[in-house]
Design a protein around this motif. Structure first.
Motif, short mmCIF file in Angstrom:
data_model
loop_
_atom_site.label_atom_id
_atom_site.label_comp_id
_atom_site.label_asym_id
_atom_site.label_seq_id
_atom_site.Cartn_x
_atom_site.Cartn_y
_atom_site.Cartn_z
N ALA A 155 2.72 10.51 -16.09
CA ALA A 155 1.30 10.27 -16.36
C ALA A 155 0.79 11.16 -17.48
CB ALA A 155 0.48 10.51 -15.09
N GLY A 156 1.21 12.42 -17.50
CA GLY A 156 0.77 13.33 -18.55
C GLY A 156 1.28 12.94 -19.93
N VAL A 157 2.55 12.54 -20.00
CA VAL A 157 3.15 12.16 -21.29
C VAL A 157 2.51 10.88 -21.82
CG1 VAL A 157 5.27 11.36 -22.39
CG2 VAL A 157 5.34 13.32 -20.85
N VAL A 158 2.32 9.90 -20.93
CA VAL A 158 1.72 8.63 -21.36
C VAL A 158 0.28 8.84 -21.82
CG1 VAL A 158 0.98 6.34 -20.60
CG2 VAL A 158 3.22 7.22 -19.93
N VAL B 144 0.84 -1.21 0.00
CA VAL B 144 0.00 0.00 0.00
C VAL B 144 0.87 1.26 0.00
CG1 VAL B 144 -1.63 1.36 1.38
CG2 VAL B 144 -2.00 -1.09 1.06
N LEU B 145 1.91 1.26 0.83
CA LEU B 145 2.83 2.40 0.86
C LEU B 145 3.54 2.55 -0.49
CD1 LEU B 145 4.38 1.92 4.41
CD2 LEU B 145 2.68 3.61 3.71
N GLY B 146 3.90 1.42 -1.10
CA GLY B 146 4.51 1.47 -2.43
C GLY B 146 3.58 2.08 -3.45
N ALA B 147 2.28 1.78 -3.34
CA ALA B 147 1.31 2.37 -4.26
C ALA B 147 1.23 3.89 -4.10
CB ALA B 147 -0.06 1.74 -4.03
N VAL B 148 1.31 4.35 -2.85
CA VAL B 148 1.31 5.80 -2.60
C VAL B 148 2.53 6.46 -3.25
CG1 VAL B 148 1.47 7.58 -0.81
CG2 VAL B 148 -0.01 5.58 -0.46
N VAL B 149 3.68 5.84 -3.10
CA VAL B 149 4.90 6.35 -3.73
C VAL B 149 4.75 6.37 -5.25
CG1 VAL B 149 7.36 5.91 -4.12
CG2 VAL B 149 6.39 5.65 -1.83
N GLY B 150 4.10 5.32 -5.79
CA GLY B 150 3.88 5.26 -7.24
C GLY B 150 3.00 6.38 -7.73
N GLY C 63 -7.52 10.64 -17.63
CA GLY C 63 -6.45 9.86 -18.26
C GLY C 63 -5.22 9.79 -17.38
N GLN C 64 -4.81 10.92 -16.83
CA GLN C 64 -3.64 10.93 -15.95
C GLN C 64 -3.92 10.16 -14.66
OE1 GLN C 64 -1.72 14.77 -15.39
NE2 GLN C 64 -2.39 15.47 -17.41
N SER C 65 -5.14 10.25 -14.16
CA SER C 65 -5.49 9.49 -12.96
C SER C 65 -5.42 7.99 -13.24
CB SER C 65 -6.90 9.86 -12.50
OG SER C 65 -6.98 11.23 -12.18
N PHE C 66 -5.89 7.58 -14.41
CA PHE C 66 -5.86 6.17 -14.79
C PHE C 66 -4.42 5.67 -14.90
CE2 PHE C 66 -5.61 2.99 -18.24
CZ PHE C 66 -6.39 1.99 -17.67
N VAL C 67 -3.57 6.42 -15.58
CA VAL C 67 -2.16 6.03 -15.72
C VAL C 67 -1.48 6.00 -14.35
CG1 VAL C 67 0.08 6.68 -16.68
CG2 VAL C 67 -1.99 6.88 -18.08
N SER C 68 -1.78 6.96 -13.50
CA SER C 68 -1.19 7.00 -12.15
C SER C 68 -1.57 5.76 -11.35
CB SER C 68 -1.66 8.26 -11.41
OG SER C 68 -1.27 9.43 -12.09
N LEU C 69 -2.82 5.36 -11.45
CA LEU C 69 -3.26 4.15 -10.74
C LEU C 69 -2.56 2.91 -11.27
CD1 LEU C 69 -7.10 4.86 -10.40
CD2 LEU C 69 -5.39 4.87 -8.58
N ILE C 70 -2.30 2.86 -12.57
CA ILE C 70 -1.58 1.72 -13.15
C ILE C 70 -0.17 1.65 -12.59
CG2 ILE C 70 -0.64 0.75 -15.28
CD1 ILE C 70 -3.63 0.36 -14.96
N VAL C 71 0.51 2.80 -12.53
CA VAL C 71 1.86 2.84 -11.97
C VAL C 71 1.85 2.42 -10.51
CG1 VAL C 71 3.82 4.34 -11.41
CG2 VAL C 71 2.64 4.61 -13.60
N ALA C 72 0.89 2.93 -9.75
CA ALA C 72 0.78 2.58 -8.32
C ALA C 72 0.55 1.09 -8.15
CB ALA C 72 -0.35 3.38 -7.68
N LEU C 73 -0.35 0.53 -8.94
CA LEU C 73 -0.65 -0.89 -8.85
C LEU C 73 0.57 -1.73 -9.22
CD1 LEU C 73 -2.74 -3.13 -8.39
CD2 LEU C 73 -3.39 -2.92 -10.81
N LEU C 74 1.30 -1.30 -10.22
CA LEU C 74 2.49 -2.03 -10.65
C LEU C 74 3.53 -2.10 -9.54
CD1 LEU C 74 4.07 -3.44 -12.92
CD2 LEU C 74 4.89 -1.17 -13.64
N VAL D 71 2.73 9.39 -6.44
CA VAL D 71 3.55 10.61 -6.45
C VAL D 71 4.52 10.58 -7.62
CG1 VAL D 71 5.23 11.98 -5.16
CG2 VAL D 71 3.34 10.86 -3.95
N LEU D 72 5.19 9.43 -7.82
CA LEU D 72 6.19 9.31 -8.88
C LEU D 72 5.59 9.55 -10.26
CD1 LEU D 72 9.09 8.55 -9.68
CD2 LEU D 72 8.37 6.16 -9.71
#
Length: 399
Positions: A198-201, A171-177, A214-225, A179-180
């Motif tokens: 997120a904006g570029v993707v 969960v903490l890793g997802a939070v860092v993702g 779109g940026q929220s979706f990409v951010s969630l993907i990064v966090a989940l990864l 932000v990243l």
């Protein structure tokens, strides 16, 4: 054609800026990011100094623009810093930071540089930029409470027996993702604008949704990864996974340190080169790389002393407390970079270390050390303002 006298002053200002960058690398940006990881024995002192230098250089080039502009032009109104003024304030600030390095008490670099710029700028006839001071002062005051508070809560979460680390750390890793994925990088943007991953993707994929979604979706993907990777690592070996996460966090904080702290060194130099009386134009990217190299060399040469001071003198840190300290440090640093606010990484890290220490019943905390550190922070700012003003007044009389 630049007069010889002005050229010599510019060269001196460049040397002073490089010295300032060296002291920052050897001090706050070089010692703070990996100190918790060293305290948790996840990495050696010398290796920490090596990696923090490389990552600081990268952060300086990719994220240093906002703070450099703020320090160079946003702290005093009505005047522009001359090359001579930049030289005076950089030498003064670097001298104060160097004293902190060799005495073992980490001086807040942002306090000394900001104080020096204000003192010198007022001596030049400028007027106070009260709106900027309120913004900067508010963040400085909030850092111990916000950073320490988040570190405390994170530390309590990681120490909670009813919540498995197989759940809390991902969960903490997802939070860092999250932000990243949303921090700005200058090389990802177009023209002078920065852009996030997120904006570029989102723009590249041309997703059938609004840019915000779109940026929220990409951010969630990064966090989940990141959460999935951490969970897989935890299933293999919990202790190794903690160290891996800790080292990633240290790297992110070191990168953020470069993006924030380089502006303290090259911001006054940028103002000096923008002097209307000169015909020299230097690209900002070149100045950021120049300052980043200074950070790199300072980290390699001088950071081990303060890394040891923060990691061992302030607290005996374990992996959990170190993770708890670095997560808010990363978030606060990126907030400061985004808004172009000069901040001290010593203040950020020490506040987070204290917060995570209270989560472990305050074990290992040195109250005496903390008192003298805070006193050094406040005193260095006031001293820099007063002495910067006095020295610049004397220099103007002489020259």
């Amino acid at each position: 054609m630049v007069p010889v006298e002005q050229l010599l002053i510019l060269i001196t200002a460049g040397v002073a800026s490089l010295f300032m960058a060296w002291t920052i690398g050897a001090g706050s940006s070089g010692s703070a990011p990996f100190a918790p990881a060293v305290g948790a024995r996840a990495i050696s002192v010398m290796r920490a100094g090596f990696f923090v230098g490389i990552l600081g250089l990268a952060g300086a080039v990719l994220q240093g623009e906002n703070v450099a502009d703020a320090v160079g032009t946003g702290l005093v109104g009505g005047v522009s810093l001359t090359a001579l003024a930049a030289t005076v304030l950089l030498l003064l600030a670097a001298g104060l930071v160097a004293v902190g390095i060799f005495t073992g008490y980490p001086i807040a670099t942002a306090f000394t540089v900001t104080g020096s710029v204000i003192g010198v700028g007022l001596a030049l006839g400028g007027h106070p930029a009260w709106a900027a001071y309120i913004e900067i002062g508010t963040l400085w005051v909030l850092i111990p409470f916000v950073g320490g508070g988040i570190a405390y809560l994170t530390g309590r979460l990681l120490r909670c027996d009813s919540i498995s680390e197989h759940h809390s750390i991902p969960v903490l890793g997802a939070v860092v993702g999250l932000v990243l994925a949303n921090i700005p990088f200058s090389l990802l943007g177009s023209n002078s604008d920065s852009a996030s991953i997120a904006g570029v993707v989102t723009a590249g994929l041309e997703l059938p949704m609004s840019p915000l979604f779109g940026q929220s979706f990409v951010s969630l993907i990064v966090a989940l990864l990141l959460a999935v990777i951490l969970r897989w690592d935890l299933d293999s070996d919990i202790e190794s996974a903690q160290r891996h996460f800790l080292l990633v966090l240290g790297g992110l904080v070191a990168f953020s340190a470069g993006g924030s702290q380089v502006g303290l060194a090259v911001g006054p130099l940028l103002a000096a080169f923008n002097d209307a009386s000169l015909s020299i134009t230097v690209p900002l990217l070149a100045l950021l790389a120049f300052g980043g190299i200074g950070l790199l060399v300072g980290s390699w040469m001088g950071s081990p002393r303060l890394i040891k001071a923060i990691a061992q003198d302030y607290a005996s840190l374990g992996p959990r407390r170190s993770i708890a300290a670095l997560i808010p440090s990363f978030a606060i640093a990126q907030t400061a970079v985004l808004f172009g606010i000069p901040v001290s990484f010593n203040e950020i890290i020490v506040s987070a270390v204290v917060g995570s220490g209270f989560a472990a019943s305050g074990s290992g905390m040195s109250t005496r050390k903390m008192f003298y550190t805070v006193l050094a922070w406040v005193g260095s700012f006031a001293f820099a303002v007063v002495v910067g003003y006095g020295i610049m007044e004397a220099v103007e009389i002489v020259f």
